[in-house]
Motif scaffolding. Sequence first.
Motif, PDB file in Angstrom:
ATOM      1  N   ALA A  62       8.697  -5.959  -5.111  1.00 47.12           N
ATOM      2  CA  ALA A  62       9.786  -5.204  -4.472  1.00 47.12           C
ATOM      3  C   ALA A  62       9.616  -5.221  -2.960  1.00 47.12           C
ATOM      4  CB  ALA A  62       9.811  -3.773  -5.005  1.00 47.12           C
ATOM      5  N   ASN A  63       8.398  -4.953  -2.481  1.00 50.62           N
ATOM      6  CA  ASN A  63       8.147  -4.997  -1.031  1.00 50.62           C
ATOM      7  C   ASN A  63       8.457  -6.379  -0.472  1.00 50.62           C
ATOM      8  OD1 ASN A  63       7.149  -2.356  -0.724  1.00 50.62           O
ATOM      9  ND2 ASN A  63       5.576  -3.063   0.690  1.00 50.62           N
ATOM     10  N   GLU A  64       8.009  -7.409  -1.196  1.00 52.49           N
ATOM     11  CA  GLU A  64       8.198  -8.775  -0.696  1.00 52.49           C
ATOM     12  C   GLU A  64       9.678  -9.138  -0.633  1.00 52.49           C
ATOM     13  OE1 GLU A  64       5.517 -10.851  -3.266  1.00 52.49           O
ATOM     14  OE2 GLU A  64       3.777 -10.366  -1.984  1.00 52.49           O
ATOM     15  N   THR A 102     -11.454   7.429  -3.062  1.00 54.09           N
ATOM     16  CA  THR A 102     -10.405   6.405  -3.148  1.00 54.09           C
ATOM     17  C   THR A 102     -10.729   5.423  -4.261  1.00 54.09           C
ATOM     18  OG1 THR A 102      -9.201   4.686  -1.912  1.00 54.09           O
ATOM     19  CG2 THR A 102     -11.536   4.859  -1.466  1.00 54.09           C
ATOM     20  N   ASN A 103      -9.670   4.759  -4.751  1.00 51.81           N
ATOM     21  CA  ASN A 103      -9.853   3.636  -5.674  1.00 51.81           C
ATOM     22  C   ASN A 103      -9.558   2.315  -4.971  1.00 51.81           C
ATOM     23  OD1 ASN A 103     -10.155   5.639  -7.725  1.00 51.81           O
ATOM     24  ND2 ASN A 103      -7.926   5.794  -7.807  1.00 51.81           N
ATOM     25  N   ASN A 104      -9.258   2.382  -3.673  1.00 52.41           N
ATOM     26  CA  ASN A 104      -8.757   1.219  -2.941  1.00 52.41           C
ATOM     27  C   ASN A 104      -9.868   0.580  -2.106  1.00 52.41           C
ATOM     28  OD1 ASN A 104      -7.482  -0.590  -1.292  1.00 52.41           O
ATOM     29  ND2 ASN A 104      -5.825   0.783  -0.668  1.00 52.41           N
ATOM     30  N   ARG A 142      -9.738  -1.874  -0.145  1.00 50.18           N
ATOM     31  CA  ARG A 142      -9.316  -2.277   1.199  1.00 50.18           C
ATOM     32  C   ARG A 142      -9.392  -1.117   2.191  1.00 50.18           C
ATOM     33  NH1 ARG A 142      -3.940  -5.507   0.738  1.00 50.18           N
ATOM     34  NH2 ARG A 142      -3.526  -3.959  -0.856  1.00 50.18           N
ATOM     35  N   LYS A 143      -9.222   0.096   1.652  1.00 50.27           N
ATOM     36  CA  LYS A 143      -9.365   1.275   2.508  1.00 50.27           C
ATOM     37  C   LYS A 143     -10.821   1.399   2.964  1.00 50.27           C
ATOM     38  CE  LYS A 143      -6.498   4.793   1.255  1.00 50.27           C
ATOM     39  NZ  LYS A 143      -6.088   5.977   0.473  1.00 50.27           N
ATOM     40  N   VAL A 144     -11.745   1.168   2.012  1.00 46.81           N
ATOM     41  CA  VAL A 144     -13.179   1.244   2.319  1.00 46.81           C
ATOM     42  C   VAL A 144     -13.527   0.200   3.389  1.00 46.81           C
ATOM     43  CG1 VAL A 144     -15.505   0.890   1.377  1.00 46.81           C
ATOM     44  CG2 VAL A 144     -13.781   2.117   0.025  1.00 46.81           C
ATOM     45  N   GLU A 180       0.895   9.446   3.230  1.00 41.05           N
ATOM     46  CA  GLU A 180       2.056  10.279   2.886  1.00 41.05           C
ATOM     47  C   GLU A 180       2.888   9.657   1.760  1.00 41.05           C
ATOM     48  OE1 GLU A 180       4.939  10.654   6.030  1.00 41.05           O
ATOM     49  OE2 GLU A 180       5.929  12.320   5.022  1.00 41.05           O
ATOM     50  N   CYS A 181       3.247  10.498   0.796  1.00 41.29           N
ATOM     51  CA  CYS A 181       4.145  10.093  -0.278  1.00 41.29           C
ATOM     52  C   CYS A 181       5.018  11.305  -0.566  1.00 41.29           C
ATOM     53  CB  CYS A 181       3.347   9.678  -1.514  1.00 41.29           C
ATOM     54  SG  CYS A 181       4.409   9.247  -2.913  1.00 41.29           S
ATOM     55  N   LEU A 182       6.141  11.407   0.131  1.00 41.24           N
ATOM     56  CA  LEU A 182       6.998  12.593  -0.011  1.00 41.24           C
ATOM     57  C   LEU A 182       7.363  12.827  -1.472  1.00 41.24           C
ATOM     58  CD1 LEU A 182       8.826  14.683   1.786  1.00 41.24           C
ATOM     59  CD2 LEU A 182      10.654  13.306   0.802  1.00 41.24           C
ATOM     60  N   ARG A 224       6.246   8.750 -10.640  1.00 41.17           N
ATOM     61  CA  ARG A 224       6.234   7.287 -10.490  1.00 41.17           C
ATOM     62  C   ARG A 224       4.901   6.797  -9.972  1.00 41.17           C
ATOM     63  NH1 ARG A 224      11.983   4.713  -9.469  1.00 41.17           N
ATOM     64  NH2 ARG A 224      10.719   2.866  -9.706  1.00 41.17           N
ATOM     65  N   CYS A 225       4.129   7.691  -9.363  1.00 38.95           N
ATOM     66  CA  CYS A 225       2.856   7.288  -8.764  1.00 38.95           C
ATOM     67  C   CYS A 225       1.820   8.361  -9.086  1.00 38.95           C
ATOM     68  CB  CYS A 225       3.018   7.110  -7.254  1.00 38.95           C
ATOM     69  SG  CYS A 225       3.579   8.622  -6.454  1.00 38.95           S
ATOM     70  N   ASP A 226       0.627   8.235  -8.492  1.00 39.27           N
ATOM     71  CA  ASP A 226      -0.444   9.199  -8.758  1.00 39.27           C
ATOM     72  C   ASP A 226      -0.759  10.053  -7.531  1.00 39.27           C
ATOM     73  OD1 ASP A 226      -1.349   6.969  -7.404  1.00 39.27           O
ATOM     74  OD2 ASP A 226      -3.193   6.729  -8.542  1.00 39.27           O
ATOM     75  N   CYS A 227       0.064   9.934  -6.479  1.00 36.77           N
ATOM     76  CA  CYS A 227      -0.287  10.529  -5.182  1.00 36.77           C
ATOM     77  C   CYS A 227      -0.450  12.046  -5.220  1.00 36.77           C
ATOM     78  CB  CYS A 227       0.758  10.155  -4.141  1.00 36.77           C
ATOM     79  SG  CYS A 227       0.959   8.379  -3.955  1.00 36.77           S
TER      80      CYS A 227
HETATM   81  N1  LIG Z   1       6.198   0.431  -0.691  1.00 38.08           N
HETATM   82  C1  LIG Z   1       5.825   1.197  -1.709  1.00 38.08           C
HETATM   83  N2  LIG Z   1       5.002   2.226  -1.442  1.00 38.08           N
HETATM   84  C2  LIG Z   1       4.610   2.986  -2.471  1.00 38.08           C
HETATM   85  C3  LIG Z   1       5.032   2.756  -3.796  1.00 38.08           C
HETATM   86  N3  LIG Z   1       4.470   3.699  -4.588  1.00 38.08           N
HETATM   87  C4  LIG Z   1       3.714   4.461  -3.777  1.00 38.08           C
HETATM   88  N4  LIG Z   1       3.797   4.051  -2.501  1.00 38.08           N
HETATM   89  C5  LIG Z   1       3.120   4.560  -1.318  1.00 38.08           C
HETATM   90  O1  LIG Z   1       1.774   4.170  -1.415  1.00 38.08           O
HETATM   91  C6  LIG Z   1       0.962   5.059  -0.671  1.00 38.08           C
HETATM   92  C7  LIG Z   1      -0.221   5.428  -1.531  1.00 38.08           C
HETATM   93  O2  LIG Z   1      -0.916   4.263  -1.774  1.00 38.08           O
HETATM   94  P1  LIG Z   1      -1.502   3.874  -3.165  1.00 38.08           P
HETATM   95  O3  LIG Z   1      -1.419   2.369  -3.251  1.00 38.08           O
HETATM   96  O4  LIG Z   1      -0.876   4.691  -4.272  1.00 38.08           O
HETATM   97  O5  LIG Z   1      -2.998   4.328  -3.122  1.00 38.08           O
HETATM   98  P2  LIG Z   1      -4.058   4.001  -1.994  1.00 38.08           P
HETATM   99  O6  LIG Z   1      -3.896   5.001  -0.903  1.00 38.08           O
HETATM  100  O7  LIG Z   1      -4.002   2.548  -1.609  1.00 38.08           O
HETATM  101  O8  LIG Z   1      -5.401   4.165  -2.796  1.00 38.08           O
HETATM  102  P3  LIG Z   1      -6.113   5.494  -3.238  1.00 38.08           P
HETATM  103  O9  LIG Z   1      -6.972   5.902  -2.071  1.00 38.08           O
HETATM  104  O10 LIG Z   1      -6.910   5.110  -4.413  1.00 38.08           O
HETATM  105  O11 LIG Z   1      -5.040   6.497  -3.529  1.00 38.08           O
HETATM  106  C8  LIG Z   1       1.845   6.203  -0.268  1.00 38.08           C
HETATM  107  O12 LIG Z   1       2.195   6.045   1.103  1.00 38.08           O
HETATM  108  C9  LIG Z   1       3.076   6.034  -1.155  1.00 38.08           C
HETATM  109  O13 LIG Z   1       4.261   6.508  -0.541  1.00 38.08           O
HETATM  110  C10 LIG Z   1       5.905   1.670  -4.045  1.00 38.08           C
HETATM  111  O14 LIG Z   1       6.285   1.377  -5.167  1.00 38.08           O
HETATM  112  N5  LIG Z   1       6.274   0.922  -2.962  1.00 38.08           N
END
Ligand SMILES: Nc1nc2c(ncn2[C@@H]2O[C@H](COP(=O)(O)OP(=O)(O)OP(=O)(O)O)[C@@H](O)[C@H]2O)c(=O)[nH]1
Length: 203
Positions: A117-119, A149-151, A153-155, A53-55, A64-67
């Motif tokens: 920022a998270n840290e 996915t591009n992640n 760690r998810k895989v 989720e990314c509201l 700001r992101c690609d979600c």
């Molecule tokens: N804490 C934090 N969360 C973020 C930020 N930008 C996006 N997110 C969250 O990151 C999540 C999406 O993760 P991403 O890292 O963009 O992508 P991913 O899911 O790891 O990888 P993909 O499967 O390739 O999309 C969503 O829950 C967003 O709300 C940020 O700057 N800080």
Amino acid sequence: MTIRYVASSRLPTPWAVFTMHGFAEEQTGKEHVVLTLGAVGDGEPVLGRIHSECLTGDALFSLRCDCGFQLEAALQAIAEEGRGALLYVRQEGRGIGLLNKIRAYNLQDQGADTVEANERLGFAADMRDYSICIPMLEHLNIKSLRLMTNNPRKVKAMQGFGINIAERVPLQVGRNVHNAHYLATKAGKLGHMFEVPLQHHQD
Ligand SMILES: Nc1nc2c(ncn2[C@@H]2O[C@H](COP(=O)(O)OP(=O)(O)OP(=O)(O)O)[C@@H](O)[C@H]2O)c(=O)[nH]1
Ligand SMILES: [Zn+2]
């Protein structure tokens, strides 16, 4: 983690008429949704997306992101295939929640990157727990995914829970001037795989 299946319905979208399955996470009260198209429980690998989720990106058009772009592209790809599943998992802000994500964005406005920022807020870079996907996949009899996915760690996480990842399908969309630095940090610090090289954004 107890996940309870609640109900299913039709969900017409611009791309296809999906079936929407609703699940409740008992301990937290979080409500998760899976959209499916076609016969996903037949044992063949399913084109799938685990979307966190990314509201801001999914609903408020944030650049700001690609979600949001990934969400659209994933639904479109599933529609083109005529079969697939999108898990919409309520792990806003990589698990820290919307308000903490706004705090993190505030620190990023002052120069921190997404990990720093998270840290600074006392969180790990990524607090997501993908185990909540397993009961939902089991309910739908999905054992094997072609995961968009591009992640990496998810895989790995899904493989660790016994889900076969038949293929990783890159999902690279929505790059713009506002998220170029964010995407570069994801590639550099979080290990995301981007086939098209990312330029470092200077500002
Ligand atoms: N804490 C934090 N969360 C973020 C930020 N930008 C996006 N997110 C969250 O990151 C999540 C999406 O993760 P991403 O890292 O963009 O992508 P991913 O899911 O790891 O990888 P993909 O499967 O390739 O999309 C969503 O829950 C967003 O709300 C940020 O700057 N800080
Ligand atoms: Zn986002």
